[in-house]
Write a protein that holds these residues in place. Sequence first.
Motif, short mmCIF file in Angstrom:
data_model
loop_
_atom_site.label_atom_id
_atom_site.label_comp_id
_atom_site.label_asym_id
_atom_site.label_seq_id
_atom_site.Cartn_x
_atom_site.Cartn_y
_atom_site.Cartn_z
N THR B 131 0.87 -1.17 0.00
CA THR B 131 0.00 0.00 0.00
C THR B 131 0.91 1.22 0.00
O THR B 131 2.11 1.08 0.17
N GLN B 132 0.35 2.38 -0.23
CA GLN B 132 1.18 3.57 -0.14
C GLN B 132 1.24 4.04 1.31
O GLN B 132 0.30 3.84 2.08
N HIS B 133 2.36 4.62 1.68
CA HIS B 133 2.45 5.24 2.99
C HIS B 133 3.26 6.53 2.84
O HIS B 133 3.99 6.70 1.87
N LEU B 134 3.10 7.42 3.81
CA LEU B 134 3.80 8.71 3.73
C LEU B 134 5.19 8.54 4.31
O LEU B 134 5.35 8.25 5.49
N MET B 135 6.20 8.70 3.45
CA MET B 135 7.56 8.67 3.97
C MET B 135 8.00 10.12 4.11
O MET B 135 7.79 10.93 3.20
N TYR B 136 8.61 10.45 5.24
CA TYR B 136 9.02 11.84 5.43
C TYR B 136 10.36 11.89 6.14
O TYR B 136 10.73 10.96 6.85
N PRO B 149 1.83 15.27 8.58
CA PRO B 149 0.51 15.54 7.98
C PRO B 149 -0.38 14.31 7.98
O PRO B 149 0.11 13.20 7.74
N THR B 150 -1.65 14.53 8.25
CA THR B 150 -2.59 13.41 8.18
C THR B 150 -3.58 13.59 7.03
O THR B 150 -4.27 12.65 6.68
N LEU B 156 0.12 19.88 1.81
CA LEU B 156 0.40 21.10 1.05
C LEU B 156 0.99 22.18 1.97
O LEU B 156 1.95 22.86 1.61
N ALA B 157 0.41 22.31 3.18
CA ALA B 157 0.89 23.34 4.12
C ALA B 157 2.33 23.05 4.52
O ALA B 157 3.19 23.95 4.50
N ALA B 158 2.61 21.76 4.84
CA ALA B 158 3.97 21.39 5.22
C ALA B 158 4.93 21.62 4.06
O ALA B 158 6.05 22.11 4.24
N ALA B 159 4.47 21.28 2.85
CA ALA B 159 5.32 21.43 1.66
C ALA B 159 5.70 22.90 1.48
O ALA B 159 6.84 23.23 1.14
N GLU B 160 4.75 23.80 1.76
CA GLU B 160 5.00 25.23 1.61
C GLU B 160 6.11 25.68 2.58
O GLU B 160 7.02 26.39 2.21
N VAL B 161 6.01 25.19 3.84
CA VAL B 161 7.02 25.54 4.85
C VAL B 161 8.39 25.01 4.44
O VAL B 161 9.40 25.72 4.51
N ILE B 162 8.41 23.76 3.99
CA ILE B 162 9.70 23.15 3.60
C ILE B 162 10.29 23.87 2.41
O ILE B 162 11.49 24.12 2.34
N LYS B 163 9.42 24.25 1.47
CA LYS B 163 9.90 24.96 0.28
C LYS B 163 10.56 26.28 0.70
O LYS B 163 11.64 26.62 0.24
N ALA B 164 9.87 26.99 1.64
CA ALA B 164 10.39 28.28 2.08
C ALA B 164 11.72 28.11 2.81
O ALA B 164 12.60 28.97 2.73
N SER B 165 11.90 26.96 3.51
CA SER B 165 13.13 26.76 4.27
C SER B 165 14.31 26.44 3.35
O SER B 165 15.46 26.60 3.76
N GLY B 166 14.02 25.94 2.15
CA GLY B 166 15.08 25.62 1.21
C GLY B 166 15.96 24.45 1.62
O GLY B 166 17.09 24.31 1.18
N LYS B 167 15.45 23.58 2.49
CA LYS B 167 16.26 22.46 2.99
C LYS B 167 16.48 21.39 1.93
O LYS B 167 17.48 20.68 1.96
N VAL B 168 15.53 21.21 1.05
CA VAL B 168 15.66 20.21 0.00
C VAL B 168 15.33 20.87 -1.34
O VAL B 168 14.74 21.95 -1.37
N LYS B 245 16.85 14.57 -1.94
CA LYS B 245 16.36 15.65 -2.79
C LYS B 245 14.95 16.08 -2.44
O LYS B 245 14.50 17.15 -2.81
N ILE B 246 14.18 15.17 -1.78
CA ILE B 246 12.81 15.50 -1.40
C ILE B 246 12.62 15.23 0.09
O ILE B 246 13.43 14.52 0.70
N ALA B 247 11.56 15.79 0.67
CA ALA B 247 11.34 15.64 2.10
C ALA B 247 10.13 14.77 2.42
O ALA B 247 9.97 14.31 3.54
N MET B 248 9.25 14.57 1.42
CA MET B 248 8.03 13.79 1.66
C MET B 248 7.65 13.07 0.38
O MET B 248 7.83 13.61 -0.71
N ALA B 249 7.09 11.89 0.52
CA ALA B 249 6.52 11.20 -0.63
C ALA B 249 5.54 10.16 -0.15
O ALA B 249 5.78 9.49 0.86
N ASN B 250 4.41 10.05 -0.86
CA ASN B 250 3.46 8.99 -0.57
C ASN B 250 3.83 7.85 -1.51
O ASN B 250 3.50 7.88 -2.69
#
Lengths: 287, 408
Positions: B131-136, B149-150, B156-168, B245-250
């Motif tokens: 099954t898919q699961h959220l890897m972060y 995120p649940t 989307l909200a978390a992605a916005e924060v991570i994008k702004a932080s420039g960590k990945v 390169k990424i911080a989250m993926a389902n």
Amino acid sequence: MQNCTQETKSVPKLDAAGRIVTETQFVGLQSYAAIVEPAKAWAAITALDYRALMAIDFWRALRFTLMFTFITLPLVLALGLGVALAVNNTARVLRGPVIFVSLLPFIITPVIGALAIRWLFVSDGLLNNGLEWMLGYPVSMFSQGWTIEILMMFFRVWHVAPFAFIILYAGLQTLDHDAIEAAMIDGASRWQRLRFVIVPHLAPLIIFVALIHLMDAYRVFDEIVGFRADAHVISLQYLTYDFLIPDSTGNRSISRAAASSMLTMIGIVLLLIPLLRQTWAQHRGSR
Amino acid sequence: MLLRKLALAGAFALMGSTAMAACAFENTIPLKSLTAGFEAWKSATSAMAECGNFTPELDQEFATKQAAAFGANPSLYHIGGVANETIVPLINGGLIRPLDDLVAKYGQNLQPNQLIKVDGKIMAIAMMVNTQHLMYRADIFTELGLAVPTTYDEVLAAAEVIKASGKVEYPLGGTFMAGWNLGEEFVNMYLGLNPVMVNADGTPAINNEAGVKTLEMLKALSAYMDPEYLTSDSTFVQLQMQQGKIAMANLWASRGGAMDDAAESQVVGKVNGAAAPAAVPGGAPATTLWWDGIVIAANITDEEAEAAFQVALEGIDTEMVAANNDDAIWLIPGYTPGRLADGAIATATANPVPPSYPSTTTQGLMHSALGNQLQAFFTASSAGAAAPRSVRVWLACQARASSTRPVQ
């Protein structure tokens, strides 16, 4: 109180032995119509709605296939002739190595070459990172159609130009030096010698290269698969292949694939007619 | 030198024969299998090979040839690896045999939930769930003070924060490759909003609010991905995650174990798993449950089938799981879930629980049609068309196309 439930079920018809009853009927040109979708395409054309036309896979594929063929053709001929003339003018000792290096792209298997280009230009590829570093902003070559198309044409020209080169170079060896000298004595410039002596001499070979290239380019397929371009750009041959891939229920659209490959063949014949007529006329004239 | 090589070869041959003895019986009938090629199948088929006379074929594109190969008489393969979707053409064609008598004879160690029944008959033996699961990236989430995120809105909200932080480079990864993968993303999201995808009469039921929302959400997610997302499959997303390169993926549960594989991962110990996000607050995780298992061909002799079944069971027994525990979420007794299985287990045990992927022909047609047509939505609307309207139009066209397209 009574509860009613309505249920719809599709059940296959079975014969006495329990096998599914199948029916064979002649469908005429229905498979062709299913691909070309003439009514929808005509509506889009009369309404001048380009997007609606491009929403039909066949027309989308035809658009790219024709564009690919006609843009790469002159580039291949020009580059091939240019390299042939350059090699012809280099010192005799250097010719061997230069010919060898120029032929290298032609030796590579097209799918492998396409994959190599893709890996160089994909988002974390070597050349893509180089581009980003030079330009200072993120570049993604595979996220929109037009950049993919440019890469494909670049790859095809790079790959096929050596073929044009070697044929035209062979033709240059048979060039009559007296004719060139005569032209030079008459005061013809370098360009005029090329335009009025060399190109007419090479004309049959140029037509030959053009014929082969038209046939090859119209069958463009390796680039689509190698570049994983099917989300943005597809070609007619890719369409045939796509019909043949079984869907999640195991069905292959064999009739539509057959119709699509017939249409591709007809397309190639139509493209070749003008060139074939010309060679025929020449052949008759020379007799 | 040559002598030493020969001695080595002899030693391996001996080892081979002792390994063969590890199998409960010695197989004398030549058998072949066709399965997918991911880790779990490598483990299972190498365990089967211990019984001797067995040739496995592992191929990620197995589904394109399975029906044709099993349809030959005699069948080109004896054992097949399938999942809930890929079993459909085999059942429709009558190409695999009911296993009830074989299970009664040899299947004492099988769990009831391993027996896949179709119309009351056991048609397949499941070995694992997927099954898919959220890897972060747990380290990034802690550093930025983000909660896991649940729902997809929270993603989307978390992605916005991570994008702004420039960590990945990109906050999100997704298996959006045009074709089957993209179809699967749509199916997952849609089923998280609306359980009905296909009407009872086989016509598509996606031209509705849920369909529009699904497309809008997929589009919104794609904005946080590598712009080349339409070519990104599971392996690509796995690599993106492994290379930081990424911080989250389902992503598929079967890809989880690779995150702690020090040989290829740069993020060992930094990736955690959580349940797949829901499409709406309080809803089931927007994903589907899958099983992978074995089937036995119909077009082979009963002797071959009996040997094949025994060999297949040998490949999916407790010993194999003990040796390859972290390769999958096994359904086989003896499995102890590892750290990276947490997310998949949370997905499968969520309340409400996500649906199993529907093993029906109409769903298969729907999935194929979606996979083939969806990319047009992503490429067209990036050209600046008004999104909600084009979604509607697209859905209407799609619904018509998939209901009227003749299977020729």
